[in-house]
Design an enzyme around this catalytic site. Structure first.
Site, PDB file in Angstrom:
ATOM      1  N   HIS A   1      -0.788  -9.975  -4.726  1.00 45.88           N
ATOM      2  CA  HIS A   1       0.140  -9.612  -5.790  1.00 45.88           C
ATOM      3  C   HIS A   1       0.449 -10.815  -6.673  1.00 45.88           C
ATOM      4  CE1 HIS A   1       2.643 -10.860  -2.364  1.00 45.88           C
ATOM      5  NE2 HIS A   1       3.585 -11.197  -3.232  1.00 45.88           N
TER       6      HIS A   1
ATOM      7  N   HIS B   1      -6.362  -2.324  -1.296  1.00 51.07           N
ATOM      8  CA  HIS B   1      -5.789  -3.370  -0.450  1.00 51.07           C
ATOM      9  C   HIS B   1      -6.699  -4.597  -0.422  1.00 51.07           C
ATOM     10  CE1 HIS B   1      -3.282  -5.146   2.640  1.00 51.07           C
ATOM     11  NE2 HIS B   1      -4.416  -5.627   3.120  1.00 51.07           N
TER      12      HIS B   1
ATOM     13  N   CYS C   1       0.850  -1.199   0.000  1.00 45.11           N
ATOM     14  CA  CYS C   1       0.000   0.000   0.000  1.00 45.11           C
ATOM     15  C   CYS C   1       0.882   1.245   0.000  1.00 45.11           C
ATOM     16  CB  CYS C   1      -0.927   0.011   1.218  1.00 45.11           C
ATOM     17  SG  CYS C   1      -2.332  -1.121   1.093  1.00 45.11           S
TER      18      CYS C   1
ATOM     19  N   ASP D   1      10.687  -6.361  -8.696  1.00 44.52           N
ATOM     20  CA  ASP D   1      10.978  -6.961  -7.386  1.00 44.52           C
ATOM     21  C   ASP D   1      12.384  -6.560  -6.973  1.00 44.52           C
ATOM     22  OD1 ASP D   1      11.808  -9.058  -5.376  1.00 44.52           O
ATOM     23  OD2 ASP D   1       9.793  -9.797  -5.840  1.00 44.52           O
TER      24      ASP D   1
ATOM     25  N   HIS E   1       3.430 -12.323  -9.179  1.00 42.91           N
ATOM     26  CA  HIS E   1       4.815 -12.255  -9.642  1.00 42.91           C
ATOM     27  C   HIS E   1       4.785 -12.612 -11.121  1.00 42.91           C
ATOM     28  CE1 HIS E   1       6.877 -12.453  -5.628  1.00 42.91           C
ATOM     29  NE2 HIS E   1       5.704 -12.970  -5.303  1.00 42.91           N
TER      30      HIS E   1
END
Length: 118
Positions: free
Chosen positions: A104, A48, A9, A32, A106
């Site tokens: 999230h 969120h 956030c 990342d 990746h």
């Protein structure tokens, strides 16, 4: 309710610096800081959401997932891994090594990825 200690956030609102890769109305993507592949981008919803296990039947949840996957597709093109292949990973929980409590994806690519993972 947005947790005040949520790292992602803080990244989304610019309180924590990041290397931005992509941004839409509902998502934000950044590199990342500990990449495990030549292309390692995190795609997060701006809103969120704790993790994939907390998603519900709300159309807003479906919309944010669709936007995250569309962002992943476009980022893969931008990063040049759409033709050779890439992996999308969504970790849930401690055993999956989920270290940040904010949904999230990746996006991993740029080299041959092994299977099975882990």
């Amino acid at each position: 309710m947005v947790p005040s200690d949520c790292l992602f956030c803080k990244v989304v609102v610019g309180e924590v610096p990041s290397d931005e890769v992509w941004s839409t109305g509902g998502t934000y993507a950044f590199r990342d800081i500990e990449p495990v592949a030549p292309v390692h981008v995190l795609i997060v919803p701006r809103r969120h959401i704790d993790h994939a296990g907390t998603l519900g039947d709300d159309p807003a949840d479906a919309a944010v997932l669709a936007e995250m996957f569309a962002a992943a597709r476009d980022i893969a093109r931008q990063e040049g891994v759409d033709g050779t292949g890439y992996r999308l990973v969504c970790n849930v929980g401690e055993d999956a090594a989920n270290s940040v409590g904010h949904l999230h994806l990746h996006l991993l690519g740029g080299r041959r990825l092994g299977w099975p993972p882990g």
